[in-house]
Write a protein that holds these residues in place. Sequence first.
Motif, PDB file in Angstrom:
ATOM      1  N   ASP A 374      -0.532   5.640  -9.569  1.00 47.55           N
ATOM      2  CA  ASP A 374      -1.462   4.786  -8.952  1.00 47.55           C
ATOM      3  C   ASP A 374      -1.010   4.672  -7.673  1.00 47.55           C
ATOM      4  O   ASP A 374      -0.115   4.157  -7.277  1.00 47.55           O
ATOM      5  CB  ASP A 374      -1.695   3.546  -9.837  1.00 47.55           C
ATOM      6  CG  ASP A 374      -2.753   2.701  -9.203  1.00 47.55           C
ATOM      7  OD1 ASP A 374      -3.944   2.683  -9.642  1.00 47.55           O
ATOM      8  OD2 ASP A 374      -2.287   2.190  -8.128  1.00 47.55           O
ATOM      9  N   PRO A 375      -1.912   5.045  -6.618  1.00 53.31           N
ATOM     10  CA  PRO A 375      -1.551   4.863  -5.273  1.00 53.31           C
ATOM     11  C   PRO A 375      -1.107   3.529  -4.813  1.00 53.31           C
ATOM     12  O   PRO A 375      -0.021   3.326  -4.133  1.00 53.31           O
ATOM     13  CB  PRO A 375      -2.747   5.348  -4.365  1.00 53.31           C
ATOM     14  CG  PRO A 375      -3.985   5.192  -5.460  1.00 53.31           C
ATOM     15  CD  PRO A 375      -3.323   5.476  -6.710  1.00 53.31           C
ATOM     16  N   ALA A 376      -1.811   2.505  -5.044  1.00 52.69           N
ATOM     17  CA  ALA A 376      -1.397   1.091  -4.877  1.00 52.69           C
ATOM     18  C   ALA A 376      -0.165   0.506  -5.353  1.00 52.69           C
ATOM     19  O   ALA A 376       0.888   0.087  -5.009  1.00 52.69           O
ATOM     20  CB  ALA A 376      -2.460   0.153  -5.281  1.00 52.69           C
ATOM     21  N   SER A 377      -0.106   0.662  -6.886  1.00 51.87           N
ATOM     22  CA  SER A 377       0.747   0.304  -7.606  1.00 51.87           C
ATOM     23  C   SER A 377       2.183   0.925  -7.389  1.00 51.87           C
ATOM     24  O   SER A 377       3.220   0.518  -7.186  1.00 51.87           O
ATOM     25  CB  SER A 377       0.484   0.432  -8.938  1.00 51.87           C
ATOM     26  OG  SER A 377      -0.431  -0.683  -9.409  1.00 51.87           O
ATOM     27  N   ASN A 378       2.271   2.326  -7.136  1.00 55.64           N
ATOM     28  CA  ASN A 378       3.310   2.949  -6.954  1.00 55.64           C
ATOM     29  C   ASN A 378       4.006   2.584  -5.475  1.00 55.64           C
ATOM     30  O   ASN A 378       5.139   2.332  -5.266  1.00 55.64           O
ATOM     31  CB  ASN A 378       3.187   4.490  -6.728  1.00 55.64           C
ATOM     32  CG  ASN A 378       4.206   5.331  -6.816  1.00 55.64           C
ATOM     33  OD1 ASN A 378       5.494   5.196  -7.786  1.00 55.64           O
ATOM     34  ND2 ASN A 378       4.390   6.686  -6.167  1.00 55.64           N
ATOM     35  N   ALA A 379       3.188   2.672  -4.442  1.00 53.53           N
ATOM     36  CA  ALA A 379       3.837   2.074  -3.242  1.00 53.53           C
ATOM     37  C   ALA A 379       4.130   0.703  -3.112  1.00 53.53           C
ATOM     38  O   ALA A 379       5.330   0.405  -2.638  1.00 53.53           O
ATOM     39  CB  ALA A 379       2.441   2.281  -2.062  1.00 53.53           C
ATOM     40  N   MET A 380       3.412  -0.154  -3.718  1.00 52.99           N
ATOM     41  CA  MET A 380       4.045  -1.666  -3.870  1.00 52.99           C
ATOM     42  C   MET A 380       5.098  -1.700  -4.442  1.00 52.99           C
ATOM     43  O   MET A 380       6.009  -2.406  -4.174  1.00 52.99           O
ATOM     44  CB  MET A 380       2.849  -2.553  -4.380  1.00 52.99           C
ATOM     45  CG  MET A 380       3.350  -3.937  -3.847  1.00 52.99           C
ATOM     46  SD  MET A 380       1.973  -5.318  -4.266  1.00 52.99           S
ATOM     47  CE  MET A 380       1.895  -5.251  -5.929  1.00 52.99           C
ATOM     48  N   GLY A 381       5.240  -1.244  -5.624  1.00 52.48           N
ATOM     49  CA  GLY A 381       6.580  -1.324  -6.437  1.00 52.48           C
ATOM     50  C   GLY A 381       7.592  -0.700  -5.915  1.00 52.48           C
ATOM     51  O   GLY A 381       8.824  -1.342  -5.599  1.00 52.48           O
ATOM     52  N   TRP A 382       7.659   0.235  -5.099  1.00 53.25           N
ATOM     53  CA  TRP A 382       8.894   0.988  -4.353  1.00 53.25           C
ATOM     54  C   TRP A 382       9.002  -0.097  -3.027  1.00 53.25           C
ATOM     55  O   TRP A 382      10.163  -0.341  -2.878  1.00 53.25           O
ATOM     56  CB  TRP A 382       8.448   2.281  -3.865  1.00 53.25           C
ATOM     57  CG  TRP A 382       8.788   3.356  -4.940  1.00 53.25           C
ATOM     58  CD1 TRP A 382       7.951   3.745  -5.809  1.00 53.25           C
ATOM     59  CD2 TRP A 382      10.387   3.689  -5.037  1.00 53.25           C
ATOM     60  NE1 TRP A 382       8.895   4.700  -6.714  1.00 53.25           N
ATOM     61  CE2 TRP A 382      10.068   4.511  -6.078  1.00 53.25           C
ATOM     62  CE3 TRP A 382      11.396   3.317  -4.686  1.00 53.25           C
ATOM     63  CZ2 TRP A 382      11.263   5.006  -6.872  1.00 53.25           C
ATOM     64  CZ3 TRP A 382      12.649   4.085  -5.118  1.00 53.25           C
ATOM     65  CH2 TRP A 382      12.442   4.959  -6.214  1.00 53.25           C
ATOM     66  N   GLN A 383       8.197  -0.588  -2.241  1.00 53.91           N
ATOM     67  CA  GLN A 383       8.315  -1.676  -1.342  1.00 53.91           C
ATOM     68  C   GLN A 383       9.021  -2.686  -1.817  1.00 53.91           C
ATOM     69  O   GLN A 383       9.876  -3.227  -0.986  1.00 53.91           O
ATOM     70  CB  GLN A 383       7.196  -1.600  -0.303  1.00 53.91           C
ATOM     71  CG  GLN A 383       6.637  -0.331   0.206  1.00 53.91           C
ATOM     72  CD  GLN A 383       6.431  -0.472   1.882  1.00 53.91           C
ATOM     73  OE1 GLN A 383       7.335  -1.030   2.534  1.00 53.91           O
ATOM     74  NE2 GLN A 383       5.271  -0.042   2.142  1.00 53.91           N
ATOM     75  N   TRP A 384       8.388  -3.301  -2.675  1.00 50.87           N
ATOM     76  CA  TRP A 384       8.880  -4.572  -3.424  1.00 50.87           C
ATOM     77  C   TRP A 384      10.405  -4.397  -3.864  1.00 50.87           C
ATOM     78  O   TRP A 384      11.310  -5.179  -3.410  1.00 50.87           O
ATOM     79  CB  TRP A 384       8.249  -4.941  -4.774  1.00 50.87           C
ATOM     80  CG  TRP A 384       8.636  -6.147  -5.212  1.00 50.87           C
ATOM     81  CD1 TRP A 384       8.043  -7.486  -4.907  1.00 50.87           C
ATOM     82  CD2 TRP A 384       9.637  -6.323  -6.324  1.00 50.87           C
ATOM     83  NE1 TRP A 384       8.798  -8.467  -5.958  1.00 50.87           N
ATOM     84  CE2 TRP A 384       9.462  -7.541  -6.521  1.00 50.87           C
ATOM     85  CE3 TRP A 384      10.326  -5.512  -6.980  1.00 50.87           C
ATOM     86  CZ2 TRP A 384      10.575  -8.123  -7.687  1.00 50.87           C
ATOM     87  CZ3 TRP A 384      11.265  -5.852  -8.258  1.00 50.87           C
ATOM     88  CH2 TRP A 384      11.235  -7.242  -8.398  1.00 50.87           C
ATOM     89  N   SER A 385      10.784  -3.132  -4.300  1.00 53.72           N
ATOM     90  CA  SER A 385      12.096  -3.029  -4.703  1.00 53.72           C
ATOM     91  C   SER A 385      12.994  -2.751  -3.651  1.00 53.72           C
ATOM     92  O   SER A 385      14.426  -3.143  -3.566  1.00 53.72           O
ATOM     93  CB  SER A 385      12.237  -1.914  -5.805  1.00 53.72           C
ATOM     94  OG  SER A 385      11.592  -1.959  -6.979  1.00 53.72           O
ATOM     95  N   ALA A 386      12.423  -1.968  -2.675  1.00 53.51           N
ATOM     96  CA  ALA A 386      13.195  -1.931  -1.456  1.00 53.51           C
ATOM     97  C   ALA A 386      13.642  -2.961  -0.665  1.00 53.51           C
ATOM     98  O   ALA A 386      14.520  -3.058   0.202  1.00 53.51           O
ATOM     99  CB  ALA A 386      12.517  -0.693  -0.568  1.00 53.51           C
TER     100      ALA A 386
END
Length: 472
Positions: A374-386
């Motif tokens: 999912d474009p939004a969930s994937n991007a936000m998940g990665w940036q949240w973790s980073a």
Amino acid sequence: MSTSPVLVWFRRDLRLTDHPALHAACAMGRPVIPVFIYDETVDQLGAAPKWRMCLGIGQFSERLAKGQSRLILRRGNALDVLCALVKETGATSVFWSRLYDPGAVTRDTEVKSALKEQGVEARSFGGHLMFEPWTVETKTGGFYKVYTPFWNTVKTRDVDAPLPAPGRLPAPEKWPSGDDLSSWQMAQPMNRGAEIVRPHVRLGEDVAQARLQTFIAKIVGGYDTTRDLPGVDGTSGLSQNLALGEISPHQCWHAGLRARQEGKAGAETFLKELVWREFAYHLMHHTPRLLSGNWKEAWDAFPWRTDPDTPEVTAWKQGRTGLQFIDAAMRELYVTGTMHNRGRMIVASYLTKHLLTHWKIGMAWFEDCLIDWDPASNAMGWQWSAGSGPDATPYFRVFNPVTQLDKFDKNRDYANRWIAEGRSNPSAEALSFFEAVPRRWNLSADAQIPAPVVAADVGRKIALNAYENKGF
């Protein structure tokens, strides 16, 4: 009554129940022609999400056929295809469900404008989200940048009740021609992995509805705890269905509300997870850079490692870091096309913090491997973790994959399920990993367990030193 057809352009909404665009089309009392277009946005999908979409299209096409309807498949530029279908069928209306990523917004805006100029009614509808991103504002009129106040704002809002599936869709006198799904070769990039991943797919609307019922009846009560335990069936497992719209968030929300009213303890946490998905779309709408650059722009100065083919990153991709939680999660991803959410946080933290590797490399790997991409969930998940994304907790959260395993997989059920090396009788799922991976990796269950690429305690020191040196 006009007999001109209504084209319903399906995208990530492969369902009949709770489909506002389809419901509106049927209410017009005119023939309805369902359409799916293989355009550049589909062509650009990674291997696993493209294959999963192909399965979803095929299943949805069969479902329509059982109701004496059809899904017309066409390949090409979306506007060109729709204009051609309008001309061929005499359609005077085109309806679709909104998408929110920048590419889709640009395309859909162009399509709507061009069709209207031709005198064609072009309408977009909600359905992929519960709250349109532009309707949720702070008291000062801006958008939310932190999840908790976003949740507090929307948690008491009314969410539209799910719409019933229409009866038999009115058919046109003559159907337009369409492509054969197999001619699109959407499964080709998966290679031999498709056969391994296929048993883990929950395909279609009926399966998604049944899974939601099972989750609410048997799992949601303990969801507060079980959602963090990767070795048990403790989550909804509906992410792949939500990603392709085989079930709507409205259906999930109202099921969760009923469970909360019945006193099931974990129901509110489930509702919060649905809103976390909404929050990702809220941010993507207001700050499209979420998909392509550091959401916190100060992180542009951080010296991420950007080579996707270093030995360390390769070991991470192959589930050969020598750390059980990381390796089990990465193998789960390759065998099932999904990964437990606790695993997603751990592997993302390890890549971006222990290995100081840019989150874009991990995001791209997930984009290629996830059937629930999912474009939004994937991007936000990665940036949240980073640490570069929307998070009230600052950079110093560095997950320790060893202590996390001790806490959430005490009996090593998860690790044993996915790791074959060093075991006299490895599970079938652990062995299937070696059947799914590319042969060029030259991996074998008989290999020795590798030493840690970067040890858990060492990695935290590396990350904190790097952050402090850059003034974070």
